[in-house]
Design a protein around this motif. Structure first.
Motif, PDB file in Angstrom:
ATOM      1  N   GLY A  47      14.636 -47.348  42.962  1.00 52.21           N
ATOM      2  CA  GLY A  47      14.056 -47.828  42.161  1.00 52.21           C
ATOM      3  C   GLY A  47      13.171 -48.282  41.649  1.00 52.21           C
ATOM      4  N   ALA A  48      12.399 -48.961  42.504  1.00 46.35           N
ATOM      5  CA  ALA A  48      11.356 -49.894  42.247  1.00 46.35           C
ATOM      6  C   ALA A  48      10.505 -49.007  41.737  1.00 46.35           C
ATOM      7  CB  ALA A  48      10.841 -50.130  43.665  1.00 46.35           C
ATOM      8  N   SER A  49       9.600 -48.563  41.558  1.00 44.60           N
ATOM      9  CA  SER A  49       8.580 -47.693  41.332  1.00 44.60           C
ATOM     10  C   SER A  49       9.527 -46.713  39.482  1.00 44.60           C
ATOM     11  CB  SER A  49       7.430 -46.258  41.484  1.00 44.60           C
ATOM     12  OG  SER A  49       9.662 -45.248  42.130  1.00 44.60           O
ATOM     13  N   ALA A  50      10.579 -46.468  39.411  1.00 46.69           N
ATOM     14  CA  ALA A  50      11.354 -46.008  38.629  1.00 46.69           C
ATOM     15  C   ALA A  50      10.967 -47.402  37.716  1.00 46.69           C
ATOM     16  CB  ALA A  50      12.688 -45.517  38.444  1.00 46.69           C
ATOM     17  N   ILE A  51      11.613 -48.634  37.620  1.00 49.64           N
ATOM     18  CA  ILE A  51      12.080 -49.682  37.121  1.00 49.64           C
ATOM     19  C   ILE A  51      10.269 -50.153  36.390  1.00 49.64           C
ATOM     20  CG2 ILE A  51      12.929 -51.896  36.878  1.00 49.64           C
ATOM     21  CD1 ILE A  51      14.785 -50.997  38.654  1.00 49.64           C
ATOM     22  N   GLY A  69      22.942 -40.284  46.911  1.00 49.42           N
ATOM     23  CA  GLY A  69      23.440 -40.832  45.625  1.00 49.42           C
ATOM     24  C   GLY A  69      23.869 -42.435  45.897  1.00 49.42           C
ATOM     25  N   PRO A  70      23.269 -43.485  46.959  1.00 48.65           N
ATOM     26  CA  PRO A  70      23.953 -44.723  46.581  1.00 48.65           C
ATOM     27  C   PRO A  70      22.496 -44.795  46.520  1.00 48.65           C
ATOM     28  CG  PRO A  70      24.855 -43.696  48.799  1.00 48.65           C
ATOM     29  CD  PRO A  70      25.045 -42.246  47.914  1.00 48.65           C
ATOM     30  N   ALA A  77      22.088 -49.870  39.105  1.00 50.63           N
ATOM     31  CA  ALA A  77      22.609 -51.265  38.024  1.00 50.63           C
ATOM     32  C   ALA A  77      21.043 -51.753  38.715  1.00 50.63           C
ATOM     33  CB  ALA A  77      23.188 -51.844  39.386  1.00 50.63           C
ATOM     34  N   ARG A  78      20.294 -51.523  39.308  1.00 55.20           N
ATOM     35  CA  ARG A  78      18.647 -52.531  38.737  1.00 55.20           C
ATOM     36  C   ARG A  78      18.549 -52.157  37.776  1.00 55.20           C
ATOM     37  NH1 ARG A  78      15.961 -51.731  43.967  1.00 55.20           N
ATOM     38  NH2 ARG A  78      14.222 -53.144  43.061  1.00 55.20           N
ATOM     39  N   ALA A  79      18.361 -50.608  37.050  1.00 58.11           N
ATOM     40  CA  ALA A  79      17.943 -50.211  35.914  1.00 58.11           C
ATOM     41  C   ALA A  79      18.352 -51.579  34.834  1.00 58.11           C
ATOM     42  CB  ALA A  79      17.445 -49.144  35.712  1.00 58.11           C
ATOM     43  N   ALA A  80      19.844 -51.006  34.518  1.00 51.85           N
ATOM     44  CA  ALA A  80      20.973 -52.091  34.168  1.00 51.85           C
ATOM     45  C   ALA A  80      20.126 -53.637  33.645  1.00 51.85           C
ATOM     46  CB  ALA A  80      22.342 -51.820  33.994  1.00 51.85           C
ATOM     47  N   ALA A  81      20.572 -54.603  35.105  1.00 53.30           N
ATOM     48  CA  ALA A  81      20.180 -55.762  35.100  1.00 53.30           C
ATOM     49  C   ALA A  81      18.561 -55.783  34.787  1.00 53.30           C
ATOM     50  CB  ALA A  81      20.053 -56.297  37.034  1.00 53.30           C
ATOM     51  N   ARG A  87      16.703 -46.410  29.262  1.00 52.40           N
ATOM     52  CA  ARG A  87      15.823 -44.874  30.023  1.00 52.40           C
ATOM     53  C   ARG A  87      15.774 -44.229  30.833  1.00 52.40           C
ATOM     54  NH1 ARG A  87      11.164 -47.303  28.744  1.00 52.40           N
ATOM     55  NH2 ARG A  87      10.819 -49.357  29.363  1.00 52.40           N
ATOM     56  N   ILE A  88      15.909 -44.610  32.206  1.00 53.83           N
ATOM     57  CA  ILE A  88      16.125 -44.445  33.091  1.00 53.83           C
ATOM     58  C   ILE A  88      17.668 -43.686  33.376  1.00 53.83           C
ATOM     59  CG2 ILE A  88      16.233 -44.569  35.760  1.00 53.83           C
ATOM     60  CD1 ILE A  88      14.286 -46.807  34.805  1.00 53.83           C
ATOM     61  N   GLU A  89      17.542 -42.269  33.509  1.00 54.65           N
ATOM     62  CA  GLU A  89      19.017 -41.209  34.103  1.00 54.65           C
ATOM     63  C   GLU A  89      18.094 -40.956  35.745  1.00 54.65           C
ATOM     64  OE1 GLU A  89      19.180 -37.060  32.178  1.00 54.65           O
ATOM     65  OE2 GLU A  89      18.720 -38.488  30.806  1.00 54.65           O
TER      66      GLU A  89
END
Ligand SMILES: C[S@@+](CC[C@H](N)C(=O)[O-])C[C@H]1O[C@@H](n2cnc3c(N)ncnc32)[C@H](O)[C@@H]1O
Length: 249
Positions: A47-51, A69-70, A77-81, A87-89
């Protein structure tokens, strides 16, 4: 895939060369986007780029797509933090199978489109794009015109479609997108990936003594990092951005 591979590759911030600065630079090269762009990060990994995209585009809605999946769980978890989780699904499956509910304004894929083939990915995404949609993807390229023959032979076996930057532009154009700009990722972006990967491999090394499968996975990671350390002037990643011909967003 070997469980040792996934153990080595879990908990890393990113699964390929890149950086927040390079994501932002490539995004800037896309030019203006709609006010609330619909974005899909294909092969998003952890998720680095998505965040980064969520931070850079505060009104964007982002779908992060991956087959593992993992990685999607780690991304959530990282997006929430990071305060951008609303805004990310995530969507679990292949980047060739994802069907968005609405046309997409920006397709993103850092070091991942190769897994299905850059041309196949770009052709599959074309009909999903809004008028004037943009795409940004990073892809392995030759940087030197005359790499050492042994290196050329190795990488031609590892990744036959690999060409130079001009070839990448032609590949993108052949898939129906108009190349706008491309930039080579700096060595720092490779250190962002190989640094943590090598540290993880070193920490797991003692357990590989009695586990040939794990030893093979760790050896492969070390060899890959060593190849880049020796030949980073000969090959690298180009980040190319392109637009759907025939209209502005
Ligand atoms: C080299 S990693 C890059 C991950 C992420 N973009 C990054 O830079 O950290 C490639 C990613 O593509 C994913 N992947 C492989 N084949 C895929 C496919 N057909 N559809 C979606 N994701 C795929 C892998 O699970 C992995 O997360």
């Amino acid at each position: 895939m070997d469980p040792a591979f996934f153990e080595l590759h879990s908990g890393l911030e990113r699964e390929g060369p890149g950086s927040e600065a390079s994501t932002r630079e490539a995004l800037a090269r896309c030019g203006p986007l709609p006010d609330a762009p619909r974005v899909v990060d294909m092969g998003c990994g952890p998720g680095a780029s998505a965040i980064t995209l969520a931070r850079a585009l505060p009104d964007a809605r982002i779908v992060a797509v991956d087959t593992h999946g993992p990685f999607l769980d780690a991304l959530t978890a990282r997006a929430a933090a990071a305060g951008v989780g609303d805004r990310i699904e995530t969507w679990h499956g292949s980047m060739l199978d994802y069907r968005p509910p609405e046309p997409v304004d920006l397709f993103w894929s850092e070091g991942a489109a190769y897994s299905v083939g850059v041309e196949a990915a770009l052709k599959a995404w074309r009909p999903l794009g809004a008028p004037g949609a943009r795409v940004g993807l990073s892809e392995l390229v030759w940087l030197s015109a005359d790499p050492p023959p042994a290196l050329r032979a190795t990488l031609q076996v590892e990744y036959p479609p690999m060409g130079d930057r001009e070839t990448l532009r032609a590949r993108v154009a052949s898939a129906g997108w108009r190349p706008m700009s491309d930039v080579v990722l700096p060595a720092r972006d490779w250190a962002n990936y190989y640094g943590p990967l090598k540290a993880r491999a070193a920490a797991m090394r003692s357990r590989a003594v009695d586990d040939p499968a794990m030893a093979a996975v760790l050896d492969e990671a070390d060899a890959e990092a060593a190849l880049y350390a020796a030949h980073g002037a000969d090959y690298g990643y180009a980040f190319i951005v392109a637009e759907l011909p025939g209209g502005s967003p």
